[in-house]
Scaffold this active site. Structure first.
Site, PDB file in Angstrom:
ATOM      1  N   GLU A  27       0.850  -1.190   0.000  1.00  0.00           N
ATOM      2  CA  GLU A  27       0.000   0.000   0.000  1.00  0.00           C
ATOM      3  C   GLU A  27       0.887   1.243   0.000  1.00  0.00           C
ATOM      4  O   GLU A  27       1.796   1.360   0.817  1.00  0.00           O
ATOM      5  CB  GLU A  27      -0.909  -0.005   1.232  1.00  0.00           C
ATOM      6  CG  GLU A  27      -1.646   1.284   1.516  1.00  0.00           C
ATOM      7  CD  GLU A  27      -2.488   1.769   0.344  1.00  0.00           C
ATOM      8  OE1 GLU A  27      -2.454   2.991   0.085  1.00  0.00           O
ATOM      9  OE2 GLU A  27      -3.167   0.943  -0.304  1.00  0.00           O
ATOM     10  N   ARG A 101     -18.304   3.511   2.729  1.00  0.00           N
ATOM     11  CA  ARG A 101     -17.196   2.724   2.172  1.00  0.00           C
ATOM     12  C   ARG A 101     -16.382   2.041   3.262  1.00  0.00           C
ATOM     13  O   ARG A 101     -15.908   0.913   3.078  1.00  0.00           O
ATOM     14  CB  ARG A 101     -16.274   3.609   1.317  1.00  0.00           C
ATOM     15  CG  ARG A 101     -16.903   4.084   0.024  1.00  0.00           C
ATOM     16  CD  ARG A 101     -15.878   4.801  -0.849  1.00  0.00           C
ATOM     17  NE  ARG A 101     -14.947   3.868  -1.443  1.00  0.00           N
ATOM     18  CZ  ARG A 101     -15.110   3.273  -2.623  1.00  0.00           C
ATOM     19  NH1 ARG A 101     -16.206   3.511  -3.338  1.00  0.00           N
ATOM     20  NH2 ARG A 101     -14.213   2.461  -3.102  1.00  0.00           N
ATOM     21  N   TYR A 211     -29.258   8.610  -0.023  1.00  0.00           N
ATOM     22  CA  TYR A 211     -29.689   7.388   0.644  1.00  0.00           C
ATOM     23  C   TYR A 211     -29.037   7.311   2.017  1.00  0.00           C
ATOM     24  O   TYR A 211     -28.002   7.943   2.270  1.00  0.00           O
ATOM     25  CB  TYR A 211     -29.350   6.139  -0.181  1.00  0.00           C
ATOM     26  CG  TYR A 211     -27.920   6.044  -0.680  1.00  0.00           C
ATOM     27  CD1 TYR A 211     -26.895   5.546   0.126  1.00  0.00           C
ATOM     28  CD2 TYR A 211     -27.605   6.419  -1.983  1.00  0.00           C
ATOM     29  CE1 TYR A 211     -25.596   5.431  -0.345  1.00  0.00           C
ATOM     30  CE2 TYR A 211     -26.307   6.314  -2.465  1.00  0.00           C
ATOM     31  CZ  TYR A 211     -25.318   5.819  -1.643  1.00  0.00           C
ATOM     32  OH  TYR A 211     -24.030   5.723  -2.112  1.00  0.00           O
ATOM     33  N   ASP A 288     -10.544  -1.132 -10.393  1.00  0.00           N
ATOM     34  CA  ASP A 288     -10.397   0.099 -11.163  1.00  0.00           C
ATOM     35  C   ASP A 288      -9.118   0.127 -11.996  1.00  0.00           C
ATOM     36  O   ASP A 288      -9.047   0.854 -12.984  1.00  0.00           O
ATOM     37  CB  ASP A 288     -10.419   1.315 -10.234  1.00  0.00           C
ATOM     38  CG  ASP A 288     -11.822   1.672  -9.774  1.00  0.00           C
ATOM     39  OD1 ASP A 288     -12.782   1.114 -10.328  1.00  0.00           O
ATOM     40  OD2 ASP A 288     -11.950   2.505  -8.858  1.00  0.00           O
TER      41      ASP A 288
END
Length: 397
Positions: A27, A101, A211, A288
Site C-alpha cells: 500500500e 465505504r 440514501y 479500477d
C-alpha cells in the site's frame, strides 16, 4: 504480491490467502484506510462477499434498501421505482444494500490482519514491474528496491502504475462530470424527508442521489453536474453556496434535501475505455486498475469483488514458482482475463450510457425518458438488471 490495499486489493488478498497462498500487500499510503462516502452493493456483491467469508460482517453494517427510485428532478414526478423487497431477494438470493465505504473496507481488513500468510506493508510506492519464467518482480521508489513473487496483481486504482506499464494507455478519460458529496447526521434530516430508498432526481445535465448509510445514522448526498470539466479533481472542498448554484430548477423536495448538505467535497469523474488485455504473463490487473467505470450503474466495487473471487478460484490450485511443467499461474490469469473482459466492458459502457440517456437528458429527450421508463413493470425492471445483479459465475453478460 498485491499492489494496492483498497477494497479490490484486500478482497483478492483474502480470497487467495484462504486458498493457501502467501500474499504480500503493498500500500502506497502510510496506513490501510478507505476514503469516500456511500457505496451501493447489489446482490452480486454479497455473493462475492459471502464467498470471501465477510458477507455477514458487511450485512451487520449495511442498510437494506426497500427500492431504487427515479424522479424527474425538475417536476418532482416519480417516474418509476424498482422494488427491492422479498421478491427481489428471492430472485437474486441476496439483498440490495448501501454502506459507508469504510463499512465495506473494515471487514475485509479485519479478516486479512490475523492471517499468518498475509503481510500488509505500507509506504510502498510501486513504479513498475519485471518478470521472467520464474516469477514477477515489483520495483519500488525511491531507490528501485525490488520484491519478487510468483505473481503480481495490480489493484492500484484508476491511475495504476502497473496498468501504465502493462496497458500504456496514458491518463484516465475525464468525463466532464463533477460530483459533489456530503454526509450529514440523520438527526438533522426532517422526518418527512427520510426514506429507506436510493432516490435519484434526474435533471437537465445534472442529477442528485441520496440514501441512508452507517446503519441509518447518516444521509449520503451525491449531486452530479455535467459541466464539461476538463481537469481531474479529487476530494477538493466546495462551498455550500456554490454547490447549490450548480443545481438550478430542483423540485422543492429535492432542493430541501440538497440544502441539508454541508462540508461538501468535489470530484471530477474519470473512467477509461475497456481494453481486451489486462494480463501480462504473471502480472494482472483488477478492479479500477483493470476496468474503471463511472458510478452511474453502481457497480464499481461490485465488479472488483467479482474479480477477486474469480482470481482466487482460478489460482486456488495453481502451483508455486517451482512448478514449471504446466506454468499454471499465467494460464490461470489468462483465463481470468478472458472470462471477466466482456462482462466488465459491458458494465463500463452501460454506466456511461446511463448518465447520457437516463440521468441527464433535457427537453423532449427527458419527456421521452419519463414515458418509456414509467411504463416498465417491476418484472421488466428486473429483467434489465438480471445480468448484473443475478450473476454468480462472474462472466455473465
Amino acid at each position: 504480491m498485491v499492489v494496492g490495499g483498497g477494497i479490490g486489493g484486500l478482497a483478492v488478498t483474502l480470497g487467495l490467502a484462504r486458498r493457501g497462498h502467501r500474499v504480500t500487500v503493498l500500500e502506497r499510503r502510510g496506513e490501510f484506510t478507505e476514503l469516500g462516502a456511500g457505496i451501493q452493493l447489489a446482490p452480486n456483491a454479497f455473493h462475492a462477499l459471502d464467498r470471501l467469508g465477510v458477507g455477514e460482517a458487511v450485512r451487520e453494517r449495511a442498510v437494506f434498501i426497500d427500492e431504487l427510485r427515479l424522479f424527474d428532478g425538475t417536476t418532482g414526478e416519480r417516474i418509476n421505482a424498482m422494488p427491492l423487497s422479498e421478491a427481489y431477494r428471492r430472485r437474486y438470493g441476496n439483498p440490495y444494500a448501501v454502506v459507508h465505504r469504510t463499512d465495506l473496507y473494515r471487514p475485509l481488513l479485519e479478516a486479512c490482519r490475523p492471517l499468518a500468510n498475509v503481510e500488509l506493508l505500507t509506504g510502498c510506492q510501486v513504479t513498475g514491474y519485471e518478470q521472467d519464467a520464474t516469477g514477477a518482480t515489483v520495483v519500488l521508489a525511491p531507490g528501485d528496491l525490488r520484491l519478487t513473487a510468483d505473481a503480481v496483481l495490480g489493484a492500484d486504482g484508476l491511475r495504476s502504475a502497473v496498468r501504465a506499464q502493462l496497458v500504456g494507455d496514458g491518463e484516465p478519460r475525464v468525463s466532464g462530470h463533477t460530483i459533489y458529496r456530503s454526509v450529514i447526521p440523520m438527526e438533522r434530516v426532517p422526518e418527512e424527508l427520510r426514506s429507506n430508498a436510493v432516490s435519484l432526481w434526474a435533471g437537465p445535465k445534472w442529477h442528485f442521489v441520496h440514501y441512508p448509510i452507517s446503519g441509518g445514522r447518516a444521509l449520503n448526498l451525491a449531486a452530479t453536474r455535467d459541466d464539461g470539466a476538463t481537469e481531474a479533481v479529487t476530494g477538493v472542498p466546495a462551498g455550500r453556496a456554490g454547490v447549490l448554484e450548480e443545481f438550478p430548477g430542483l423540485s422543492p423536495r429535492a432542493r430541501a434535501l440538497l440544502e441539508l448538505g454541508d462540508d461538501w467535497h468535489r470530484w471530477v469523474l474519470c473512467d477509461r475505455d475497456p481494453v481486451e488485455r489486462w494480463v501480462d504473463g504473471r502480472v494482472a490487473l483488477l478492479g479500477d486498475a483493470a476496468h474503471p467505470m463511472l458510478q452511474y450503474a453502481a457497480q464499481g466495487a461490485c465488479q472488483a469483488l467479482e474479480d477477486a473471487v474469480l482470481i482466487g478460484d482460478l489460482l486456488g490450485d495453481a502451483g508455486d514458482a517451482g512448478d514449471r511443467a504446466a506454468d499454471p499461474i499465467p494460464r490461470a490469469l489468462t483465463a481470468y482475463n478472458e472470462r471477466r473482459g466482456p462482462r466488465t466492458a459491458k458494465a463500463q459502457w452501460v454506466a456511461r450510457e446511463m448518465g447520457r440517456q437516463v440521468y441527464h437528458p433535457d427537453g423532449v429527450a427527458a419527456k421521452e425518458r419519463n414515458v418509456a421508463l414509467s411504463a416498465l413493470s417491476s418484472e421488466e425492471l428486473y429483467e434489465k438488471v438480471d445480468w448484473l445483479h443475478g450473476a454468480r459465475d462472474y462472466a455473465r453478460v
